[in-house]
Write a protein that holds these residues in place. Structure first.
Motif, mmCIF file in Angstrom:
data_model
loop_
_atom_site.group_PDB
_atom_site.id
_atom_site.type_symbol
_atom_site.label_atom_id
_atom_site.label_comp_id
_atom_site.label_asym_id
_atom_site.label_seq_id
_atom_site.Cartn_x
_atom_site.Cartn_y
_atom_site.Cartn_z
ATOM 1 N N MET A 31 34.182 33.068 33.615
ATOM 2 C CA MET A 31 35.395 33.108 34.431
ATOM 3 C C MET A 31 35.548 34.448 35.152
ATOM 4 O O MET A 31 36.656 34.905 35.397
ATOM 5 N N HIS A 32 34.445 35.056 35.505
ATOM 6 C CA HIS A 32 34.464 36.390 36.106
ATOM 7 C C HIS A 32 35.346 36.455 37.346
ATOM 8 O O HIS A 32 36.198 37.341 37.474
ATOM 9 N N ASP A 33 35.152 35.529 38.265
ATOM 10 C CA ASP A 33 35.883 35.589 39.526
ATOM 11 C C ASP A 33 37.389 35.395 39.324
ATOM 12 O O ASP A 33 38.199 36.085 39.952
ATOM 13 N N ARG A 34 37.757 34.484 38.445
ATOM 14 C CA ARG A 34 39.183 34.264 38.180
ATOM 15 C C ARG A 34 39.812 35.466 37.492
ATOM 16 O O ARG A 34 40.942 35.853 37.802
ATOM 17 N N MET A 35 39.083 36.058 36.553
ATOM 18 C CA MET A 35 39.598 37.242 35.869
ATOM 19 C C MET A 35 39.741 38.407 36.844
ATOM 20 O O MET A 35 40.750 39.126 36.818
ATOM 21 N N TYR A 36 38.762 38.591 37.712
ATOM 22 C CA TYR A 36 38.829 39.680 38.686
ATOM 23 C C TYR A 36 39.992 39.466 39.649
ATOM 24 O O TYR A 36 40.718 40.417 39.974
ATOM 25 N N ALA A 37 40.181 38.236 40.091
ATOM 26 C CA ALA A 37 41.289 37.954 41.011
ATOM 27 C C ALA A 37 42.640 38.251 40.353
ATOM 28 O O ALA A 37 43.528 38.832 40.986
ATOM 29 N N MET A 38 42.780 37.887 39.094
ATOM 30 C CA MET A 38 44.037 38.127 38.391
ATOM 31 C C MET A 38 44.270 39.626 38.200
ATOM 32 O O MET A 38 45.366 40.130 38.462
ATOM 33 N N SER A 40 42.905 42.135 39.870
ATOM 34 C CA SER A 40 42.980 42.887 41.117
ATOM 35 C C SER A 40 44.373 42.801 41.735
ATOM 36 O O SER A 40 44.728 43.633 42.570
ATOM 37 N N ARG A 41 45.164 41.825 41.338
ATOM 38 C CA ARG A 41 46.565 41.786 41.784
ATOM 39 C C ARG A 41 47.377 42.891 41.119
ATOM 40 O O ARG A 41 48.316 43.411 41.691
ATOM 41 N N HIS A 44 44.254 48.161 41.502
ATOM 42 C CA HIS A 44 43.361 48.247 42.656
ATOM 43 C C HIS A 44 41.997 48.739 42.181
ATOM 44 O O HIS A 44 41.735 49.934 42.119
ATOM 45 N N LEU A 45 41.142 47.788 41.810
ATOM 46 C CA LEU A 45 39.814 48.094 41.281
ATOM 47 C C LEU A 45 38.769 47.409 42.139
ATOM 48 O O LEU A 45 38.961 46.283 42.591
ATOM 49 N N SER A 46 37.636 48.099 42.307
ATOM 50 C CA SER A 46 36.508 47.414 42.926
ATOM 51 C C SER A 46 35.885 46.491 41.869
ATOM 52 O O SER A 46 36.133 46.629 40.673
#
Length: 80
Positions: A31-38, A40-41, A44-46
């Motif tokens: 679930m990398h992309d979903r975790m990153y999206a959550m 990153s809200r 502010h992390l790359s």
């Protein structure tokens, strides 16, 4: 507390902690992309920083599990 009870507590704690970090890794990979999206809200992390934080957290957790549970368990098994 008897040595046998301490050994059992250390053994089960090690198993549960290794299970936790394994689930963390599996969820991170699947679930990398979903975790990153959550995250990153909120922060502010790359994506590289996000990955580095998680991998460092997993590595630190595994090292702590080895030092606090597995090695004392092995030492008690060898000593008695």
């Amino acid at each position: 507390m008897s040595l046998e009870l301490l050994r059992a507590a250390l053994g089960w704690s090690a198993i549960l902690n290794l299970l936790f970090v394994s689930v963390w890794f599996a969820l991170f990979r699947s679930m990398h992309d979903r975790m990153y999206a959550m995250h990153s809200r909120w922060f502010h992390l790359s994506e590289e920083t996000f990955d580095g934080i998680h991998y460092a957290g997993m590595a630190g957790y595994k090292v702590a599990t080895w030092l606090l549970f597995i090695l004392p368990y092995v030492a008690l098994r060898l000593a008695a």
